[in-house]
Design an enzyme around this catalytic site. Sequence first.
Site, PDB file in Angstrom:
ATOM      1  NE  ARG A 245     -45.354  -8.268 -15.333  1.00  0.00           N
ATOM      2  CZ  ARG A 245     -45.730  -9.331 -14.634  1.00  0.00           C
ATOM      3  NH1 ARG A 245     -45.073 -10.474 -14.754  1.00  0.00           N
ATOM      4  NH2 ARG A 245     -46.774  -9.268 -13.819  1.00  0.00           N
ATOM      5  CD  GLU A 274     -45.948 -11.171 -21.827  1.00  0.00           C
ATOM      6  OE1 GLU A 274     -47.069 -11.395 -21.349  1.00  0.00           O
ATOM      7  OE2 GLU A 274     -44.893 -11.352 -21.214  1.00  0.00           O
ATOM      8  CG  HIS A 292     -46.596 -14.002 -18.788  1.00  0.00           C
ATOM      9  ND1 HIS A 292     -46.629 -12.636 -18.819  1.00  0.00           N
ATOM     10  CD2 HIS A 292     -46.396 -14.322 -17.477  1.00  0.00           C
ATOM     11  CE1 HIS A 292     -46.465 -12.138 -17.607  1.00  0.00           C
ATOM     12  NE2 HIS A 292     -46.320 -13.155 -16.760  1.00  0.00           N
TER      13      HIS A 292
HETATM   14  C1  GLV Z   1     -47.248 -13.097 -13.281  1.00  0.00           C
HETATM   15  O1  GLV Z   1     -46.495 -12.731 -14.135  1.00  0.00           O
HETATM   16  C2  GLV Z   1     -47.569 -12.355 -12.124  1.00  0.00           C
HETATM   17  O2  GLV Z   1     -47.105 -11.209 -11.961  1.00  0.00           O
HETATM   18  O3  GLV Z   1     -48.320 -12.874 -11.287  1.00  0.00           O
END
Ligand code: GLV
Length: 336
Positions: A245, A274, A292
């Site tokens: 993250r 983001e 992402h």
């Molecule tokens: C992606 O970032 C997830 O947490 O599945």
Amino acid sequence: MPHDDLHECRVFLTRPIPEPAITYLRSRCAHFSMNREDRVLERHELHERVAGAHGVLSLLTDRIDAAFFAAAGESLRVVANMAVGYDNIDIEEATRRGVMVTNTPGILTEATAEFAWALLLAAARRIPEADRFTRSGQFKAWAPMLMLGQELSGKTLGIIGAGRIGTAFALRSRGWNMRVLYSSRRDNKILDNELSAQRVDFSVVIEEADFLSLHVPLTPETHHLIDREVLQSMKSTAILVNTARGAVIDEAALVEALQRGEIAAAALDVFEEEPVIHPGLLELENVVLAPHCASATETTRTAMAMTAARNLVQALSGETPENLVNREVKTSGARC
Ligand code: GLV
């Protein structure tokens, strides 16, 4: 012919997801509705659409906070997040209200680990930079000093967080014959036995890693885990990879560290705010950026969507869902 056995349940899906999961939800839930536009709903739109829902299939871009729960109302029984991470959800508030929260662990492990390697290789061998150079017509001839990067073989790989994804990432270092150091709350027998990896203090991983990859969830403890001080204690040749993250790294401090050459490069799939990217990152050549998308393969996204949908249906059917996050919330055993 739908067998909508959940006659009374109102279910809302916040954005289109792989079709098999939509078909499944429609077949099980009599009152299924969804946002058909491929965009994140504004908060007020989300709140309007979830009013009176029994189940919501959410994405990590949806903020599921106290205002969301208030808007959904007393009927809400389950929020099924199509992600392994659930830092977008106020778990305490969900639990207080007796709302089950589920996630999709396991399924995206391999895809995410593969993508972390893709990022690491891209940064170490400067692939996006080489691509930009070649496309722009600057390639005139083979040159002895052109695009010199870093080799991986024999180097030290540092892993922060040796859970499912951290383990899968580390295991893929076998082909590169690397020394693996990891920081984790407990020993990881797989890494110890299969890679002769060493569990060491966080500070040792930071100081000794040639390549550092982050695999911790975002929690109050891991927020800005990689801050200015940590970045300053890394090798100046180190490459930092983040598929966890964004807010695990202090992004402003990272920009400064990269500008000053305190570390060599970064490869990032996730960002603090983001989809906003720190402008300093956009200007740097030694940064690889991705939107992402570490779990973005057809197979994995379909499996994630189906898992979230199944979790939701299980909760509404009065069963304990397979991937219940807040185990304190007990199912009533009754269908909604
Ligand atoms: C992606 O970032 C997830 O947490 O599945």
